[in-house]
Design an enzyme around this catalytic site. Sequence first.
Site, short mmCIF file in Angstrom:
data_model
loop_
_atom_site.label_atom_id
_atom_site.label_comp_id
_atom_site.label_asym_id
_atom_site.label_seq_id
_atom_site.Cartn_x
_atom_site.Cartn_y
_atom_site.Cartn_z
N GLY A 22 38.14 7.57 -61.16
CA GLY A 22 38.51 8.67 -60.27
C GLY A 22 37.92 8.56 -58.87
O GLY A 22 37.66 9.58 -58.23
N SER A 23 37.75 7.33 -58.37
CA SER A 23 37.23 7.23 -57.00
C SER A 23 38.26 7.76 -56.00
O SER A 23 37.90 8.36 -54.99
CB SER A 23 36.82 5.79 -56.67
OG SER A 23 37.93 4.95 -56.59
N ASN A 24 39.55 7.58 -56.30
CA ASN A 24 40.57 8.18 -55.43
C ASN A 24 40.51 9.70 -55.50
O ASN A 24 40.67 10.38 -54.48
CB ASN A 24 41.97 7.68 -55.81
CG ASN A 24 42.27 6.34 -55.18
OD1 ASN A 24 42.47 6.25 -53.97
ND2 ASN A 24 42.27 5.29 -55.98
N MET A 101 46.94 6.32 -66.39
CA MET A 101 47.44 5.15 -67.10
C MET A 101 48.64 5.43 -68.00
O MET A 101 49.02 4.58 -68.79
CB MET A 101 46.31 4.51 -67.92
CG MET A 101 45.20 3.92 -67.06
SD MET A 101 45.82 2.77 -65.81
CE MET A 101 46.21 1.37 -66.86
N ARG A 102 49.25 6.61 -67.88
CA ARG A 102 50.43 6.89 -68.71
C ARG A 102 51.68 6.91 -67.82
O ARG A 102 51.59 7.21 -66.63
CB ARG A 102 50.28 8.25 -69.39
CG ARG A 102 49.06 8.36 -70.30
CD ARG A 102 49.07 9.67 -71.04
NE ARG A 102 50.32 9.82 -71.76
CZ ARG A 102 50.61 9.22 -72.91
NH1 ARG A 102 49.70 8.46 -73.49
NH2 ARG A 102 51.76 9.39 -73.49
N ILE A 103 52.81 6.62 -68.45
CA ILE A 103 54.07 6.72 -67.71
C ILE A 103 54.62 8.11 -67.95
O ILE A 103 54.76 8.54 -69.12
CB ILE A 103 55.04 5.61 -68.20
CG1 ILE A 103 54.49 4.27 -67.73
CG2 ILE A 103 56.45 5.85 -67.66
CD1 ILE A 103 55.20 3.07 -68.25
N ASN A 118 52.04 8.81 -56.45
CA ASN A 118 51.14 7.87 -57.11
C ASN A 118 50.59 6.92 -56.05
O ASN A 118 51.23 6.68 -55.02
CB ASN A 118 51.92 7.08 -58.17
CG ASN A 118 51.03 6.08 -58.89
OD1 ASN A 118 49.88 6.37 -59.26
ND2 ASN A 118 51.54 4.87 -59.09
N HIS A 120 49.40 2.93 -55.68
CA HIS A 120 49.51 1.64 -56.37
C HIS A 120 48.83 0.57 -55.52
O HIS A 120 49.05 0.52 -54.30
CB HIS A 120 50.99 1.31 -56.60
CG HIS A 120 51.19 0.02 -57.34
ND1 HIS A 120 51.09 -0.05 -58.71
CD2 HIS A 120 51.44 -1.23 -56.88
CE1 HIS A 120 51.28 -1.32 -59.07
NE2 HIS A 120 51.50 -2.05 -57.99
N SER A 152 50.00 1.23 -51.69
CA SER A 152 51.16 2.04 -51.36
C SER A 152 51.06 3.40 -52.05
O SER A 152 50.69 3.47 -53.22
CB SER A 152 52.46 1.38 -51.88
OG SER A 152 52.54 0.03 -51.48
N THR A 157 59.26 8.28 -59.72
CA THR A 157 60.60 8.49 -60.27
C THR A 157 60.68 7.73 -61.60
O THR A 157 59.68 7.16 -62.03
CB THR A 157 61.68 7.92 -59.31
OG1 THR A 157 61.43 6.51 -59.17
CG2 THR A 157 61.64 8.59 -57.95
N ASP A 161 57.00 2.51 -60.30
CA ASP A 161 56.56 2.10 -58.96
C ASP A 161 57.74 1.94 -57.99
O ASP A 161 57.61 1.26 -56.97
CB ASP A 161 55.77 0.76 -59.00
CG ASP A 161 54.50 0.87 -59.82
OD1 ASP A 161 53.88 1.94 -59.81
OD2 ASP A 161 54.15 -0.12 -60.49
N GLU A 190 42.57 2.43 -50.14
CA GLU A 190 43.21 3.51 -50.91
C GLU A 190 42.56 4.85 -50.59
O GLU A 190 43.22 5.87 -50.46
CB GLU A 190 43.09 3.23 -52.42
CG GLU A 190 43.89 2.04 -52.89
CD GLU A 190 43.83 1.87 -54.40
OE1 GLU A 190 43.80 2.86 -55.12
OE2 GLU A 190 43.80 0.71 -54.86
#
Length: 206
Positions: A22-24, A101-103, A118, A120, A152, A157, A161, A190
């Site tokens: 969780g650094s972002n 980490m989930r879609i 998101n 990436h 990015s 969607t 990515d 980031e």
Amino acid sequence: MLRETDGFKTGIKIAVLASGNGSNLGALIEASNSSKINNAEIILVISDREQAYALTRAKEAGISALYFRRSLFNSDEDYDLNIIKSLREHNTDIVLLAGYMRIVTRPFLESYENRILNIHPSLLPEFGGRGMYGMNVHRAVIDAKKEQSGCSVHLVTEEIDGGRIVGQACVPVFPEDTPEILAARILKEEHKLYPTAVNRFIEDLR
Ligand code: GRF
């Protein structure tokens, strides 16, 4: 999207979904506390991992932190429906994925259409898609002998990515780079890019 509640203007309510360090998230919290993200507030952090340090960061910042255990639900859709319920209970306007980490499934995408971002760690559309996460991304960039990489921020969607890119930052790739060294160089960017891109995205919603 500014809401009038009892005569007071309230800002955009942001929820962050994170699975790991969780650094972002930390950078986003700092940016919202120092008004680098204007008229918005991080009101909720959700994780699919009980031990995610992101949950600790949230609690330390006084933000509601919830863990959802996937094994308690019958399907990914059910799991996401419960997350959506929480997001709604907290009046969430936008959702930021930050090392999640989930879609996300269709019900989630439909509930928050054009409202999920998101980050990436590559210059999309290159080095994105299924299997392109963590060190896999940086290893692929180095193997392809790229001289440039980066990160990015994009809309989420159905195509992994593949949503509209709302911001990018570049870093050089040096011949002696390992995936770990490159990852660290990109992660620094980031932390600057995500708050800036979110701030701009929110301004465009108004
Ligand atoms: C970042 O590299 C991000 O681009 C990717 O996952 C990583 C999360 O790092 N989606 P952190 O948990 O924010 O430190």
